[in-house]
Design a protein around this motif. Structure first.
Motif, PDB file in Angstrom:
ATOM      1  N   GLN A   1     -14.649  -3.796   0.386  1.00  0.00           N
ATOM      2  CA  GLN A   1     -15.053  -2.392   0.283  1.00  0.00           C
ATOM      3  C   GLN A   1     -15.070  -1.859  -1.150  1.00  0.00           C
ATOM      4  OE1 GLN A   1     -13.435   0.398   3.166  1.00  0.00           O
ATOM      5  NE2 GLN A   1     -12.928  -1.270   4.557  1.00  0.00           N
TER       6      GLN A   1
ATOM      7  N   THR B   1      -9.925  -1.179   1.352  1.00  0.00           N
ATOM      8  CA  THR B   1     -10.173   0.229   1.084  1.00  0.00           C
ATOM      9  C   THR B   1     -10.523   0.390  -0.382  1.00  0.00           C
ATOM     10  OG1 THR B   1      -9.206   2.452   1.114  1.00  0.00           O
ATOM     11  CG2 THR B   1      -7.717   0.631   0.605  1.00  0.00           C
ATOM     12  N   SER B   2     -11.171   1.495  -0.710  1.00  0.00           N
ATOM     13  CA  SER B   2     -11.421   1.835  -2.112  1.00  0.00           C
ATOM     14  C   SER B   2     -10.576   3.021  -2.545  1.00  0.00           C
ATOM     15  CB  SER B   2     -12.911   2.141  -2.320  1.00  0.00           C
ATOM     16  OG  SER B   2     -13.318   3.223  -1.487  1.00  0.00           O
ATOM     17  N   SER B   3      -9.551   3.349  -1.740  1.00  0.00           N
ATOM     18  CA  SER B   3      -8.685   4.496  -2.002  1.00  0.00           C
ATOM     19  C   SER B   3      -7.245   4.046  -2.161  1.00  0.00           C
ATOM     20  CB  SER B   3      -8.790   5.495  -0.842  1.00  0.00           C
ATOM     21  OG  SER B   3      -7.676   6.343  -0.781  1.00  0.00           O
TER      22      SER B   3
ATOM     23  N   HIS C   1      -5.198   5.382   0.843  1.00  0.00           N
ATOM     24  CA  HIS C   1      -5.411   4.593   2.055  1.00  0.00           C
ATOM     25  C   HIS C   1      -4.730   3.231   1.932  1.00  0.00           C
ATOM     26  CE1 HIS C   1      -8.523   2.920   5.158  1.00  0.00           C
ATOM     27  NE2 HIS C   1      -7.337   3.108   5.697  1.00  0.00           N
ATOM     28  N   LEU C   2      -4.790   2.644   0.753  1.00  0.00           N
ATOM     29  CA  LEU C   2      -4.085   1.389   0.506  1.00  0.00           C
ATOM     30  C   LEU C   2      -2.599   1.538   0.832  1.00  0.00           C
ATOM     31  CD1 LEU C   2      -3.797  -1.493  -0.922  1.00  0.00           C
ATOM     32  CD2 LEU C   2      -3.298  -0.160  -2.988  1.00  0.00           C
TER      33      LEU C   2
ATOM     34  N   ASN D   1      -1.956   1.640   4.486  1.00  0.00           N
ATOM     35  CA  ASN D   1      -2.071   0.315   5.108  1.00  0.00           C
ATOM     36  C   ASN D   1      -0.818  -0.526   4.876  1.00  0.00           C
ATOM     37  OD1 ASN D   1      -4.660   0.841   6.047  1.00  0.00           O
ATOM     38  ND2 ASN D   1      -5.674  -0.148   4.312  1.00  0.00           N
TER      39      ASN D   1
END
Length: 300
Positions: free
Chosen positions: A26, A265-267, A270-271, A274
């Motif tokens: 992503q 993810t690209s955030s 969000h990382l 996770n």
């Protein structure tokens, strides 16, 4: 709370890795094609992942194409000694971004060499052979034996350390173990789509790593939105003070002791969500509730 799964280990063959890694797909532009709008944001995600203990990084030269491997090199090279770099070969992109098979033995060799050059390493920790058995069973593919023979040769030469296989059913998993001693299966699998249960059971039987892609359902067909709207997931998430997506990932970890997650993810936010999944301890009641989640298989 239990000890986070991030600090517990699974294994890719002889390589110990934390059970929550990072999938870099992503980090490319929309549709995994072209560069991201903010490359520095993507590099920041990679650096933060390693800071938080991620030691299993999954990539492919055809993500972008070329873009993601370049971002990884720019952000992380020289790599920490503990970081395992895993790539996938057997596909390519056309000028419009379509995914095309590229699995002839000579193509596989060239793709491995491309990964080595772009990541600036002498050896890949693992290479996954990407087949099209699940996506396009009607496709005339090169013989599995011919593909694996060339990867075994590269392994013997020291160019790759381990071989995995991707997007295949249980019978092919077993054949690949017999032919080449593959150590990992990377297939679509999630709480929404358990159509690949047979390949998971083969991995369990053979003590292979199972690395689900689309662990929240396909991002291309609205899987994460379906996860967020699922009432049983929402109920278990509320009990644990978590998000439905985190519970869906925790369910995967609880399903098999060598299930290795590579959510992407690209955030950075969000990382971090996770990676916090390892602290969610699902009990028997939770698991029974989650077994009732309605299936919504998507095209792979």
């Amino acid at each position: 709370m239990t000890t986070p799964h991030l600090t517990t280990t699974g294994h890719l063959g002889t390589l110990p890795v934390s059970r929550i890694g990072f999938g870099a797909m992503q980090l490319a532009g929309p549709g995994v094609f072209g560069p991201p709008a903010d490359p520095e944001r993507s590099r920041a995600v990679l650096r933060r992942a390693v800071e938080l203990g991620v030691d299993h990084l999954d990539t492919a030269q055809f993500y972008g194409p070329d873009v993601v491997n370049d971002l990884i090199r720019e952000a992380l090279h020289p790599y920490p000694d503990h970081l395992r770099l895993v790539t996938k070969i057997g596909a390519e992109r056309d000028e419009q971004g379509a995914w095309l098979p590229a699995g002839r033995p000579e193509q596989l060799v060239e793709q491995v060499e491309q990964n080595l050059r772009s990541l600036r390493v002498d050896r890949m920790d693992m290479v996954n052979l990407r087949r099209f058995d699940l996506d396009a069973p009607e496709l005339d593919q090169p013989a599995l034996e011919d593909q694996l023979e060339v990867l075994v040769r590269l392994r013997d030469q020291g160019t790759i350390a381990q071989i995995g296989i991707s997007s295949v059913g249980a019978e092919v998993v077993r054949r690949a173990v017999e032919i080449a001693g593959v150590v990992s299966v990377q297939n679509p699998y999630s709480i929404l789509d358990r159509s690949g249960q047979d390949s998971l059971e083969a991995a369990r039987e053979l003590d292979l790593a199972f690395v689900p892609y689309f662990p929240l359902g396909s991002a291309f067909t609205g899987g994460p939105a379906k996860i967020a709207a699922e009432p049983r997931l929402a109920a278990v998430a509320a009990k644990h003070g978590a998000r439905p997506a985190q519970v869906a990932l925790a369910w995967l970890l609880a399903s098999y002791e060598n299930m290795l997650l590579i959510p992407g993810t690209s955030s950075v936010t969000h990382l971090e969500e996770n990676l916090a999944v390892g602290s969610i301890a699902l009990d028997a009641e939770d698991m029974a509730t989650l077994e009732e989640v309605e299936q919504a298989p998507a095209g792979h």
